[in-house]
Design an enzyme around this catalytic site. Structure first.
Site, mmCIF file in Angstrom:
data_model
loop_
_atom_site.group_PDB
_atom_site.id
_atom_site.type_symbol
_atom_site.label_atom_id
_atom_site.label_comp_id
_atom_site.label_asym_id
_atom_site.label_seq_id
_atom_site.Cartn_x
_atom_site.Cartn_y
_atom_site.Cartn_z
ATOM 1 N N PRO A 198 -106.810 -67.533 68.184
ATOM 2 C CG PRO A 198 -106.547 -65.713 69.639
ATOM 3 C CD PRO A 198 -107.479 -66.303 68.603
ATOM 4 C CB CYS A 199 -103.778 -71.855 68.082
ATOM 5 S SG CYS A 199 -102.388 -71.108 67.205
ATOM 6 C CD GLN A 200 -101.066 -67.459 71.154
ATOM 7 O OE1 GLN A 200 -102.233 -67.751 70.923
ATOM 8 N NE2 GLN A 200 -100.593 -66.242 70.982
#
Length: 328
Positions: free
Chosen positions: A76-78
């Site tokens: 996850p890179c948000q």
């Protein structure tokens, strides 16, 4: 050619996986915690084990000492995105990168691959990225390299930059080389001309009338001044480019980076010729999924899955170089 395998966590709709499968690398396990992504993975990868839930909850025991070739994930890179709040490793999703590093340590794959947004490099003045690289280095098992790649260099009709971090276990002497850019960089007409009609969201009549006034590659600044002021409101006077507003794409250029919806006011993706947003199949083609690939969920969920995906052709280029290392 060796029989190779991989595990992917945070698989999303499966773009990265599909690229590796297209290089005859077998998927052992695919994982995501989104129900719609899971349903998409199940229908497209029916002979693969699919685990729904957090990667932290995967039982790793059966993969320890089981000769896993590749462990990879779009972790996850948000929290690292330049468009997001940039919470970084203080964000719960950001901490999953350390769960992934723990998986690497336990499974001991020959290669690991992390895919993330370009913004990870500059987050917190580079400190976040340095922490992650240091943690990977502390495993003391891998030769690690990283590079930002633009998908348009690898037969994807879209400008989309992604950070790729690769680790190759030290007892493999062959060095990993990032793929060289392809000679031809595709443009939108390569995938949009003669694309079959598919489902998609629509504009209201007011927006359709505005787009009738905007040429290919244009945006709100191509409107008459009175309509600019009416549509933009106070933003008209605030300065800045804002060139994503009422943006019409250009058939003769690559697509702008696809997002999780084609209709956000700040980041519109209007069809180059028709007065409508891009449709689902057009989105999918721009991300270089095969037309036979099936996405599950509502229209909005399909846009989200495709917009978040790793372009399949970019994944293929990476898989080819990974195979080049492991076959030798």
């Amino acid at each position: 050619m060796n029989d190779l395998n991989f595990i992917e966590v945070c698989s999303g709709a499966g773009g990265l996986s599909q690229g590796f499968i297209n290089n005859n690398i077998k998927a052992i396990l695919l994982n995501d915690n989104d129900k719609n992504c899971i349903n998409t993975l199940k229908i497209n990868h029916q002979n693969t084990e699919i685990f729904e839930g957090s990667m932290k909850d995967i039982n790793l025991d059966k993969y320890i000492n089981s000769n896993i070739d590749i462990l990879m994930g779009g972790v996850p890179c948000q929290s690292f995105s330049q468009a997001g709040k940039r919470g970084g490793i203080d964000d719960k999703r950001g901490k999953l990168i350390f769960d992934f590093i723990n998986m690497i340590d336990k499974i001991n794959p020959k290669v690991f691959l992390i895919e993330n947004v370009k913004g990870l490099i500059t987050h917190n003045k580079g400190q976040t990225f340095n922490i992650i690289i240091n943690e990977l280095t502390k495993l003391n098992k891998y030769n690690i390299s990283h590079k930002v790649l633009n998908a348009n260099d690898y037969s994807v009709p879209q400008n989309r930059e992604r950070l790729i971090i690769i680790g190759v276990i030290k007892n493999i002497k062959k060095k990993f080389n990032f793929p060289k850019a392809h000679n031809y960089k595709p443009i939108l007409k390569d995938v949009l001309l003669n694309c079959p009609i598919s489902e998609g969201t629509k504009y209201n009549q007011k927006k359709i009338d505005l787009f009738k006034l905007i040429p290919q590659g244009g945006c709100w600044i191509n409107l008459p001044e009175n309509l600019q002021k009416e549509y933009m409101g106070n933003s008209y006077y605030s300065g800045g480019g804002k060139r994503g507003i009422l943006k019409r794409l250009d058939m003769e250029k690559p697509c702008l980076t696809l997002l999780t919806t084609p209709t956000q006011k700040q980041t519109e993706r209007c069809h180059p010729i028709e007065n409508r947003p891009l449709q689902i199949l057009e989105y999918s083609r721009i991300q270089t999924f095969p037309d036979t690939y099936k996405f599950q969920g509502s229209i909005n969920q399909k846009y989200k899955q495709i917009g978040n995906a790793v372009p399949v052709k970019l994944a293929e280029a990476l898989a080819k170089e990974v195979r080049n290392v492991l076959d030798n």
